[in-house]
Design a protein around this motif. Structure first.
Motif, PDB file in Angstrom:
ATOM      1  N   ARG A 167       0.813  -1.223   0.000  1.00 46.94           N
ATOM      2  CA  ARG A 167       0.000   0.000   0.000  1.00 46.94           C
ATOM      3  C   ARG A 167       0.841   1.266   0.000  1.00 46.94           C
ATOM      4  NH1 ARG A 167      -4.621  -2.278   4.264  1.00 46.94           N
ATOM      5  NH2 ARG A 167      -5.253  -4.011   2.902  1.00 46.94           N
ATOM      6  N   THR A 168       2.056   1.189   0.532  1.00 52.74           N
ATOM      7  CA  THR A 168       2.905   2.385   0.599  1.00 52.74           C
ATOM      8  C   THR A 168       4.008   2.386  -0.452  1.00 52.74           C
ATOM      9  OG1 THR A 168       4.372   1.344   2.240  1.00 52.74           O
ATOM     10  CG2 THR A 168       2.503   2.629   3.085  1.00 52.74           C
ATOM     11  N   GLY A 169       4.152   1.290  -1.190  1.00 50.82           N
ATOM     12  CA  GLY A 169       5.200   1.208  -2.194  1.00 50.82           C
ATOM     13  C   GLY A 169       6.580   0.932  -1.634  1.00 50.82           C
ATOM     14  N   ALA A 170       6.661   0.450  -0.387  1.00 53.53           N
ATOM     15  CA  ALA A 170       7.957   0.176   0.235  1.00 53.53           C
ATOM     16  C   ALA A 170       8.546  -1.135  -0.285  1.00 53.53           C
ATOM     17  CB  ALA A 170       7.811   0.116   1.754  1.00 53.53           C
ATOM     18  N   ARG A 171       9.864  -1.192  -0.358  1.00 53.35           N
ATOM     19  CA  ARG A 171      10.561  -2.452  -0.601  1.00 53.35           C
ATOM     20  C   ARG A 171      10.385  -3.343   0.625  1.00 53.35           C
ATOM     21  NH1 ARG A 171      16.120  -1.829  -0.247  1.00 53.35           N
ATOM     22  NH2 ARG A 171      16.538  -3.745  -1.391  1.00 53.35           N
ATOM     23  N   PHE A 172      10.499  -4.677   0.408  1.00 52.63           N
ATOM     24  CA  PHE A 172      10.410  -5.598   1.532  1.00 52.63           C
ATOM     25  C   PHE A 172      11.578  -6.570   1.446  1.00 52.63           C
ATOM     26  CE2 PHE A 172       8.726  -8.639   4.532  1.00 52.63           C
ATOM     27  CZ  PHE A 172       7.938  -7.851   5.379  1.00 52.63           C
ATOM     28  N   VAL A 173      12.379  -6.614   2.508  1.00 47.78           N
ATOM     29  CA  VAL A 173      13.571  -7.453   2.552  1.00 47.78           C
ATOM     30  C   VAL A 173      13.443  -8.431   3.720  1.00 47.78           C
ATOM     31  CG1 VAL A 173      16.078  -7.516   2.816  1.00 47.78           C
ATOM     32  CG2 VAL A 173      15.001  -5.635   1.545  1.00 47.78           C
ATOM     33  N   VAL A 174      13.540  -9.719   3.424  1.00 43.66           N
ATOM     34  CA  VAL A 174      13.503 -10.748   4.461  1.00 43.66           C
ATOM     35  C   VAL A 174      14.915 -11.269   4.680  1.00 43.66           C
ATOM     36  CG1 VAL A 174      12.594 -12.998   5.156  1.00 43.66           C
ATOM     37  CG2 VAL A 174      11.152 -11.413   3.845  1.00 43.66           C
ATOM     38  N   LEU A 175      15.389 -11.185   5.909  1.00 40.65           N
ATOM     39  CA  LEU A 175      16.664 -11.796   6.287  1.00 40.65           C
ATOM     40  C   LEU A 175      16.337 -13.205   6.774  1.00 40.65           C
ATOM     41  CD1 LEU A 175      18.360  -8.794   8.133  1.00 40.65           C
ATOM     42  CD2 LEU A 175      18.210  -9.292   5.684  1.00 40.65           C
ATOM     43  N   ASP A 176      16.593 -14.180   5.951  1.00 39.77           N
ATOM     44  CA  ASP A 176      16.075 -15.519   6.200  1.00 39.77           C
ATOM     45  C   ASP A 176      16.876 -16.250   7.280  1.00 39.77           C
ATOM     46  OD1 ASP A 176      14.043 -17.256   5.724  1.00 39.77           O
ATOM     47  OD2 ASP A 176      14.780 -17.986   3.800  1.00 39.77           O
ATOM     48  N   ARG A 177      16.198 -17.173   7.936  1.00 37.72           N
ATOM     49  CA  ARG A 177      16.782 -18.037   8.962  1.00 37.72           C
ATOM     50  C   ARG A 177      16.234 -19.448   8.770  1.00 37.72           C
ATOM     51  NH1 ARG A 177      19.434 -15.333  13.139  1.00 37.72           N
ATOM     52  NH2 ARG A 177      19.348 -13.069  12.828  1.00 37.72           N
ATOM     53  N   LYS A 233       6.258  -4.046  -4.517  1.00 39.55           N
ATOM     54  CA  LYS A 233       7.101  -3.358  -5.493  1.00 39.55           C
ATOM     55  C   LYS A 233       8.402  -4.118  -5.683  1.00 39.55           C
ATOM     56  CE  LYS A 233       9.536   1.066  -6.076  1.00 39.55           C
ATOM     57  NZ  LYS A 233       9.761   2.404  -5.451  1.00 39.55           N
ATOM     58  N   GLU A 234       8.952  -4.594  -4.582  1.00 43.25           N
ATOM     59  CA  GLU A 234      10.163  -5.420  -4.634  1.00 43.25           C
ATOM     60  C   GLU A 234      10.222  -6.290  -3.394  1.00 43.25           C
ATOM     61  OE1 GLU A 234      15.054  -5.071  -4.462  1.00 43.25           O
ATOM     62  OE2 GLU A 234      13.866  -3.284  -4.958  1.00 43.25           O
ATOM     63  N   LEU A 235      10.413  -7.579  -3.597  1.00 45.10           N
ATOM     64  CA  LEU A 235      10.655  -8.514  -2.498  1.00 45.10           C
ATOM     65  C   LEU A 235      12.036  -9.103  -2.675  1.00 45.10           C
ATOM     66  CD1 LEU A 235       9.898 -10.327  -0.076  1.00 45.10           C
ATOM     67  CD2 LEU A 235       8.866 -11.929  -1.719  1.00 45.10           C
ATOM     68  N   GLN A 236      12.878  -8.943  -1.671  1.00 44.57           N
ATOM     69  CA  GLN A 236      14.218  -9.524  -1.701  1.00 44.57           C
ATOM     70  C   GLN A 236      14.403 -10.408  -0.485  1.00 44.57           C
ATOM     71  OE1 GLN A 236      17.434  -6.664  -1.760  1.00 44.57           O
ATOM     72  NE2 GLN A 236      19.004  -8.230  -2.078  1.00 44.57           N
ATOM     73  N   VAL A 237      14.798 -11.637  -0.720  1.00 47.94           N
ATOM     74  CA  VAL A 237      15.117 -12.562   0.368  1.00 47.94           C
ATOM     75  C   VAL A 237      16.627 -12.739   0.403  1.00 47.94           C
ATOM     76  CG1 VAL A 237      14.817 -14.885   1.297  1.00 47.94           C
ATOM     77  CG2 VAL A 237      12.908 -13.763   0.107  1.00 47.94           C
ATOM     78  N   ILE A 238      17.242 -12.331   1.516  1.00 47.91           N
ATOM     79  CA  ILE A 238      18.668 -12.585   1.723  1.00 47.91           C
ATOM     80  C   ILE A 238      18.766 -14.001   2.285  1.00 47.91           C
ATOM     81  CG2 ILE A 238      20.822 -11.802   2.750  1.00 47.91           C
ATOM     82  CD1 ILE A 238      19.564  -9.728   0.914  1.00 47.91           C
TER      83      ILE A 238
END
Length: 430
Positions: A167-177, A233-238
């Motif tokens: 809804r806000t157009g923010a990127r989302f980054v998951v630091l995986d475990r 907008k962008e999903l990044q999984v580290i």
């Protein structure tokens, strides 16, 4: 006397190298074990936080968001001067982990970093979107150790946070475990009409995915249902480095930090996807003891329960007759009889199978067994935890544990197939 002293001296000389060799081998084994797996957080830190450069960062985390040196990512980001953390969002139990089950720390300024911490426990996407806008968040970072059960609330905090990011157009980054239960999928599917704060979307009880993998599934399948077809907008999984799906937490060499006050060990996490079902009964699930979700009992339980369960030869677990007095929660300050579930083979243990046998036998043996008080209608909590009314109605109808487990096997198989395209890590995950 002289001969005895010479022999003693010879024995000491002979033993010393053996002790040194054994110590060296143990140290090498420990070092190798510690290098087996690297979390997404550590991988990002090793890359000098480059994926977050030039962005205003909001972090969703709790005490499990640590690096290899046990420092917290927020503290390290802030101290580095290279990451602009403008807000922190605390889930159930709070950012620093000071609240009990069903609690949070509220909104406050973190005394260590001076960063504003917002209460995200139970917060819907609308509230989170407002907080993102208020604090100027451009990238949301999620770093929490999950335990692999549908009703463990952190994944639903992540889901709402992802909706807010759409809804806000923010990127989302998951630091995986790693998932501490490995990649093993078990149990029933959540059915329509049984969604709640402990299950907002249709996944199975022990999902066998990391939070990064779940984020990929959520973004592809469920976010569009709540956003008129929109995705992040962008999903990044580290990604985690060096982890395979058939590895349990004890296999990783990583330090365990309690994700919540009643999750003290990796063994607790292995049992939780099944033994949490006892929350829905009038039996203590071990809260208020040193072994929550391992010690289960009630004032009306005696030795017969342990005997009946041990005779079942349930794979991977034994049942020890136990007596305990919880100091909080159900049956607080009352002596309970029951069992301690002992894990004998963590790779064969199936918590949901074990819990189903336990509940069936308890209902057979004890007229005092009942669903917890206060539910409206009675038994509503077991329905929400198990994902439908099937478990309760089959149990009340006298079904065997084998029949109850068999009733959801097709759902487990379908889930295993469905999730395959979202998986990031290889290894046995049946």
């Amino acid at each position: 006397m002289k001969r005895r002293s010479l022999l003693a001296g010879a024995g000491a000389l002979a033993a010393a190298p053996l002790i040194d060799i054994a110590a060296a081998q143990a140290a090498q084994a420990q070092e190798a074990k510690q290098k087996t797996v690297m979390t997404g957080a550590q991988a990002l830190a090793n890359d000098d936080w480059k994926a977050l450069a030039g962005q205003k960062i909001g972090v969703i985390s709790n005490p499990t968001g640590i690096l290899d040196d046990l420092s917290h990512i927020v503290d390290t980001m802030h101290a580095s001067g290279k990451v602009n953390v403008v807000a922190v969002f605390g889930p159930e139990h709070g950012f620093r982990g000071s609240a009990q089950a069903g609690g949070s720390e509220g909104d406050h300024v973190d005394p260590r970093t001076g960063i504003m911490v917002y209460d995200a426990y139970g917060a819907a996407a609308d509230k989170l979107a407002t907080l993102y806008a208020k604090s100027g968040v451009e990238t949301v970072v999620f770093d929490i150790q999950d335990v692999g059960a549908r009703f463990y609330t952190y994944i639903w905090t992540m889901y709402e946070a992802m909706l807010a990011a759409v809804r806000t157009g923010a990127r989302f980054v998951v630091l995986d475990r790693p998932n501490p239960t490995g990649g093993y999928a078990r149990g029933p599917m959540l059915k329509p009409g049984f969604t709640s704060g402990v299950g907002k979307r249709e996944i199975i009880q022990q999902h066998g995915m990391t939070v990064g993998e779940l984020a990929r599934l959520f973004n592809a399948e469920y976010l569009p249902l709540d956003t008129n077809g929109a995705r992040l907008k962008e999903l990044q999984v580290i990604e985690v480095k060096g982890w395979k799906r058939d590895q349990l937490y004890a296999d990783t060499g990583l330090t365990w930090v309690m994700p919540s006050p009643n999750m003290p060990t990796p063994d607790t996490a292995l049992l939780y996807p099944g033994l949490c079902l006892f929350e829905s009964t009038n039996m203590s699930e071990g809260r208020g003891t040193t072994r929550p979700f391992e010690l289960i009992g009630a004032p009306y339980v005696d030795y017969r329960w342990a005997e009946a369960l041990q005779a079942k030869n349930i794979p991977g677990v034994d049942f020890r007759e136990a007596y305990f007095t919880p100091f909080i929660s159900k049956n607080a300050n009352v002596l309970c009889g029951g069992v301690q579930v002992q894990i004998t083979d963590p790779h064969r243990a199936e918590a949901i199978l074990a819990a189903t046998h336990m509940i069936v036998e308890a209902k057979k043996l004890y007229p005092g067994f009942a669903w917890r008080t206060g539910d409206n209608p009675p038994g509503r909590w077991i329905d929400l935890l198990s994902g439908s009314d099937r478990f309760r109605t089959m149990l009340d109808g006298g079904a065997t544990a084998e029949a109850i487990v068999a009733a959801w096997q097709a759902e487990t198989d379908a889930w295993t197939d469905r999730r395959a395209k979202y998986l990031l890590y290889k290894g046995d995950h049946r």
